[in-house]
Design a protein around this motif. Structure first.
Motif, short mmCIF file in Angstrom:
data_model
loop_
_atom_site.label_atom_id
_atom_site.label_comp_id
_atom_site.label_asym_id
_atom_site.label_seq_id
_atom_site.Cartn_x
_atom_site.Cartn_y
_atom_site.Cartn_z
N ALA A 303 0.86 -1.18 0.00
CA ALA A 303 0.00 0.00 0.00
C ALA A 303 0.89 1.23 0.00
O ALA A 303 2.04 1.19 0.47
CB ALA A 303 -0.91 0.01 1.23
N PRO A 304 0.40 2.37 -0.51
CA PRO A 304 1.24 3.57 -0.61
C PRO A 304 1.78 4.07 0.74
O PRO A 304 2.84 4.68 0.78
CB PRO A 304 0.29 4.61 -1.22
CG PRO A 304 -0.71 3.80 -1.98
CD PRO A 304 -0.90 2.56 -1.18
N ASP A 305 1.07 3.81 1.84
CA ASP A 305 1.56 4.26 3.15
C ASP A 305 2.49 3.24 3.81
O ASP A 305 3.03 3.50 4.89
CB ASP A 305 0.40 4.59 4.09
CG ASP A 305 -0.53 3.39 4.35
OD1 ASP A 305 -0.20 2.26 3.94
OD2 ASP A 305 -1.57 3.60 4.99
N GLY A 306 2.68 2.09 3.19
CA GLY A 306 3.58 1.08 3.73
C GLY A 306 3.06 0.33 4.93
O GLY A 306 3.76 -0.52 5.49
N LYS A 307 1.83 0.60 5.36
CA LYS A 307 1.29 -0.03 6.56
C LYS A 307 0.62 -1.37 6.28
O LYS A 307 0.28 -2.11 7.22
CB LYS A 307 0.29 0.91 7.24
CG LYS A 307 0.92 2.20 7.76
CD LYS A 307 -0.13 3.09 8.41
CE LYS A 307 0.50 4.38 8.93
NZ LYS A 307 -0.51 5.27 9.57
N SER A 308 0.43 -1.68 5.03
CA SER A 308 -0.23 -2.93 4.66
C SER A 308 0.19 -3.32 3.25
O SER A 308 0.90 -2.57 2.57
CB SER A 308 -1.76 -2.78 4.74
OG SER A 308 -2.21 -1.83 3.79
N PHE A 309 -0.26 -4.48 2.82
CA PHE A 309 -0.07 -4.88 1.43
C PHE A 309 -1.23 -5.77 1.01
O PHE A 309 -1.92 -6.37 1.85
CB PHE A 309 1.28 -5.57 1.20
CG PHE A 309 1.46 -6.90 1.89
CD1 PHE A 309 1.03 -8.09 1.31
CD2 PHE A 309 2.09 -6.97 3.13
CE1 PHE A 309 1.21 -9.31 1.94
CE2 PHE A 309 2.28 -8.19 3.77
CZ PHE A 309 1.84 -9.36 3.17
N VAL A 310 -1.46 -5.85 -0.30
CA VAL A 310 -2.46 -6.77 -0.84
C VAL A 310 -1.74 -7.94 -1.47
O VAL A 310 -0.58 -7.84 -1.87
CB VAL A 310 -3.37 -6.07 -1.86
CG1 VAL A 310 -4.32 -5.11 -1.17
CG2 VAL A 310 -2.57 -5.35 -2.94
N PHE A 311 -2.43 -9.06 -1.56
CA PHE A 311 -1.87 -10.26 -2.18
C PHE A 311 -3.01 -11.14 -2.66
O PHE A 311 -4.19 -10.87 -2.40
CB PHE A 311 -0.95 -11.00 -1.21
CG PHE A 311 -1.65 -11.57 0.00
CD1 PHE A 311 -2.04 -12.91 0.04
CD2 PHE A 311 -1.91 -10.78 1.10
CE1 PHE A 311 -2.69 -13.43 1.15
CE2 PHE A 311 -2.56 -11.29 2.22
CZ PHE A 311 -2.96 -12.63 2.25
N VAL A 312 -2.66 -12.22 -3.34
CA VAL A 312 -3.66 -13.15 -3.89
C VAL A 312 -3.48 -14.52 -3.26
O VAL A 312 -2.34 -14.99 -3.10
CB VAL A 312 -3.52 -13.24 -5.43
CG1 VAL A 312 -4.45 -14.31 -6.00
CG2 VAL A 312 -3.79 -11.89 -6.08
N SER A 313 -4.59 -15.14 -2.89
CA SER A 313 -4.56 -16.48 -2.31
C SER A 313 -5.66 -17.33 -2.92
O SER A 313 -6.73 -16.82 -3.27
CB SER A 313 -4.77 -16.41 -0.80
OG SER A 313 -4.89 -17.72 -0.24
N ASP A 314 -5.40 -18.64 -3.02
CA ASP A 314 -6.43 -19.57 -3.50
C ASP A 314 -7.02 -20.38 -2.34
O ASP A 314 -7.54 -21.48 -2.55
CB ASP A 314 -5.86 -20.49 -4.58
CG ASP A 314 -4.77 -21.43 -4.07
OD1 ASP A 314 -4.39 -21.33 -2.87
OD2 ASP A 314 -4.27 -22.26 -4.86
N LYS A 315 -6.97 -19.82 -1.13
CA LYS A 315 -7.51 -20.54 0.02
C LYS A 315 -9.01 -20.79 -0.11
O LYS A 315 -9.55 -21.70 0.53
CB LYS A 315 -7.21 -19.76 1.31
CG LYS A 315 -7.95 -18.44 1.45
CD LYS A 315 -7.63 -17.74 2.77
CE LYS A 315 -8.13 -18.52 3.96
NZ LYS A 315 -7.94 -17.81 5.24
N ALA A 316 -9.70 -20.00 -0.94
CA ALA A 316 -11.15 -20.18 -1.13
C ALA A 316 -11.46 -21.39 -2.00
O ALA A 316 -12.61 -21.83 -2.06
CB ALA A 316 -11.76 -18.93 -1.74
N GLY A 317 -10.46 -21.93 -2.67
CA GLY A 317 -10.69 -23.09 -3.52
C GLY A 317 -9.88 -23.06 -4.79
O GLY A 317 -9.38 -21.99 -5.20
#
Length: 434
Positions: A303-317
């Protein structure tokens, strides 16, 4: 703030004296009647009148093209004068007001000892006000430096008029693939944001994946997979120097993302089993595993503020990838996407939007996961990348057998493309080099 000493005339009026003979049917008195006829200035599609800079042969066409591809429709044709400074407008501002263009840009360039100094002004036509006063920029007297100077000036003009920094001086990195299978050659290329001045910075026999810019626009990270080997992430200075291997691990090392301060890099790797998310110093060292789920987690992006990030997971199936957000302070993870297939997330500069791949369509969602823009199927199944100011996106597509880089405005500007000989993949936009 500087004011031109010129009286503003917001509209034109004409006074007619009508004779008593003409007015006899209309009035009983023989006294003349004064009637004011108001002539409204026609509404212009063009927002900016641009006078090519006196003494310049390179920058003016670049500036004009940059601005004309945005919502600020710009013209240099059929102008009533060719002034090079505000002082040359003395007494003639009403003429400019009569054509109905809100802003006027004038300037001039001079050369001295291998340096070119350009002075320019952005004038609000209605009031005669010079926005932020006279601007000045000095650059080396060579073609590449002058091109860059033109983009920087266009950035400033756009910012003075809209209040938002321009995105013209950033660069776009992309991958061009020629051939298939064992015969495939991949090149990492960089071009100006107007599609010109493309050059190759790295070539490999095999595949190159997911280039990512450092925040200062000087370095780029990318993955390389040669025949019968794992993908390895490299970091390289864009303007010269050799590449450095960042992840020499026996696993699929992919999707690097620089932290906002440029000191760290997120990436995904399978060197400890299933694909997980790691963070490592941008100069190398031991990585720290952040996401360690039984499923596969890939494509991290700060994220632009460096406090978080996004990612991709296939945990849903299986074949149901979703976008999640991880918060560094709390360790909390939240699912963001609401579609059945969501991958390749990337934040806009203000963090309010996320570009992603929605099924087979390039799309944009807000921070709550609601899709706000659908760019359609591009034929490449890749997500768009935001420009530095978030007003445009760049993405790869195909026309026949040729790859195309498409730059699309999100607020009414022009959409244009640049074609290539091979297949184009993963274009990504940098900030202006600092």
């Amino acid at each position: 703030m500087t004011l031109l000493n010129i009286r503003s005339t917001p509209r034109l009026s004409t006074l007619f004296l009508l004779s008593p003979l003409f007015l006899a049917p209309l009035m009983s008195s023989a006294a003349p009647l004064e009637i004011e006829v108001v002539v409204d200035v026609p509404k212009q599609q063009n927002q900016v009148a641009f006078v090519p800079f006196a003494g310049d042969t390179v920058m003016s066409s670049i500036i004009l093209n940059d601005l004309d591809n945005t919502e600020l429709k710009t013209t240099s044709k059929n102008l009533p004068q060719q002034p090079s400074s505000s002082s040359e407008l003395a007494g003639t501002l009403p003429v400019w007001q009569s054509i109905g263009v809100p802003y006027l840009v004038v300037g001039s360039s001079s050369t001295n000892r291998g340096k070119v100094t350009t002075e320019y002004e952005v004038i609000e036509v209605k009031s005669g006000r010079i926005l932020a006063g006279k601007q000045s920029l000095t650059a080396k007297d060579d073609k590449e430096s002058m091109r860059y100077a033109g983009h920087v000036i266009a950035d400033k003009i756009y910012e003075l008029i809209t209040g938002t920094p321009g995105d013209f001086s950033g660069r776009i990195a992309y991958i061009e693939e020629i051939g298939v299978g064992k015969d495939k050659t991949s090149s990492l290329k960089v071009m100006d944001a107007d599609g010109a001045n493309a050059r190759t910075i790295y070539t490999a026999k095999g595949s190159i994946f997911s280039p990512a810019w450092s925040p200062d626009g000087k370095r780029i990270a990318y993955s390389v997979q040669r025949d019968k080997s794992y993908p390895i992430i490299y970091v390289q200075n864009v303007d010269g120097g050799s590449s450095t291997a960042l992840t020499p691990y026996s696993g699929s090392n992919l999707s690097p993302s620089f932290s906002p301060d440029g000191s760290k890099i997120l990436f995904s790797s399978s060197f400890e089993g299933s694909a997980d998310i790691y963070e490592v110093s941008a100069s190398g060292g031991q990585p720290n595993r952040i996401i360690n789920w039984p499923s596969s987690e890939v494509q991290p992006s700060y994220a632009p503020d460096g406090k978080s990030f996004v990612f991709v997971s296939d945990k849903a199936g299986f074949n149901k990838p979703q976008i999640y957000r991880y918060e560094f302070a709390s360790g909390r993870t939240t699912k963001l996407s609401n579609s059945s297939y969501a991958t390749s997330p990337q934040f806009s500069v203000d963090g309010s939007q996320i570009a992603f791949l929605n099924g087979s369509s390039a799309a944009i969602m807000n921070s709550n996961g609601a899709v706000t823009t659908n760019l359609g199927n591009t034929g490449i199944d890749e997500a768009p990348s935001f420009s530095p100011n978030g007003k445009r996106v760049v993405y790869a597509s195909k026309q026949g057998n040729k790859g195309v880089i498409t730059i699309k405005s999100l607020n009414g500007g022009e959409t244009f493309g640049k074609s290539a000989q091979g297949i184009i993949r993963s274009p990504v936009w940098s900030a202006s080099p600092k």
